[in-house]
Design a protein around this motif. Structure first.
Motif, PDB file in Angstrom:
ATOM      1  N   TRP A  15     -96.564   9.125 -41.070  1.00 38.09           N
ATOM      2  CA  TRP A  15     -95.104   9.081 -41.068  1.00 38.09           C
ATOM      3  C   TRP A  15     -94.612   7.845 -40.333  1.00 38.09           C
ATOM      4  O   TRP A  15     -95.188   7.453 -39.319  1.00 38.09           O
ATOM      5  CB  TRP A  15     -94.524  10.303 -40.350  1.00 38.09           C
TER       6      TRP A  15
ATOM      7  N   TYR B  46     -90.700   5.324 -39.765  1.00 36.64           N
ATOM      8  CA  TYR B  46     -89.310   5.032 -40.121  1.00 36.64           C
ATOM      9  C   TYR B  46     -88.941   3.676 -39.539  1.00 36.64           C
ATOM     10  O   TYR B  46     -89.540   3.207 -38.575  1.00 36.64           O
ATOM     11  CB  TYR B  46     -88.349   6.117 -39.611  1.00 36.64           C
TER      12      TYR B  46
ATOM     13  N   LEU C 161     -87.971   5.166 -44.735  1.00 35.59           N
ATOM     14  CA  LEU C 161     -88.865   6.241 -44.346  1.00 35.59           C
ATOM     15  C   LEU C 161     -90.101   6.139 -45.218  1.00 35.59           C
ATOM     16  O   LEU C 161     -89.998   5.825 -46.409  1.00 35.59           O
ATOM     17  CB  LEU C 161     -88.219   7.611 -44.574  1.00 35.59           C
TER      18      LEU C 161
ATOM     19  N   ILE D  96     -86.740  13.066 -40.996  1.00 35.56           N
ATOM     20  CA  ILE D  96     -87.786  12.501 -40.145  1.00 35.56           C
ATOM     21  C   ILE D  96     -88.154  13.586 -39.138  1.00 35.56           C
ATOM     22  O   ILE D  96     -87.385  13.869 -38.226  1.00 35.56           O
ATOM     23  CB  ILE D  96     -87.311  11.242 -39.390  1.00 35.56           C
TER      24      ILE D  96
END
Length: 166
Positions: A80, A82, A91, A140
């Motif tokens: 993950w 961002y 993202l 997120i």
């Protein structure tokens, strides 16, 4: 070449909190125990009523799923990221099947911060963004509480200033 697709030029991605690994593993452990107990009750009932004892082998299923998820969860969380650019929020996530969003600030209708009880214990939250399109909602997970609050304020302010020009 495929790395450039998920690493736009001039964009530096920030990772989410590694505390999310612990939160997800705790949730996984709860479901593993529930599944193992359910299988145990079923296997015990089958042994008591039918005399069939091989149903205990089904306990391998939750154990196998647990081991697989213990390997997978840290990799998913580390994938993950961002990034904030001048006009968009980026993202990205995914290991095998990668996905990246570029959300223009001016298209955001609202920004939502969510935090469950386990998240509160670990000091993390989730920030969700919604746009005018029903298909374009993103979130997120696993942001430190202070970062989630900062991001909510920034996204709201940027969204309002850029939307004013429409």
């Amino acid at each position: 070449m495929s790395g450039e697709l998920f690493n736009p030029e001039g964009v530096t991605f920030k990772p989410i909190s590694m505390k999310l690994i612990t939160v997800r593993i705790l949730g996984l452990l709860v479901w593993t125990v529930v599944l193992a107990l359910a299988i145990g009750v079923f296997a015990g009932a089958m042994m008591f009523t039918q005399g069939v004892s091989w149903f205990w082998l089904l306990e391998i299923v939750p154990i196998g799923l647990l081991v697989w998820q213990l390997w997978l969860i840290p990799r998913q969380v580390k994938a993950w990221g961002y990034a904030e650019s001048e006009r968009d929020l980026f993202l990205r996530r995914g290991i095998m099947f990668k996905k990246m969003w570029a959300i223009p600030y001016g298209r955001m209708q609202f920004v939502d911060v969510q935090q469950g009880p386990i998240d509160r214990i670990f000091g993390i939250a989730q920030v969700s963004m919604k746009t005018a399109s029903m298909e374009s909602a993103a979130s997120i997970p696993g942001l430190d509480r202070d970062e989630a609050d900062r991001l909510r304020k920034i996204l709201t302010a940027r969204g309002e200033s850029l939307r004013a020009g429409l």
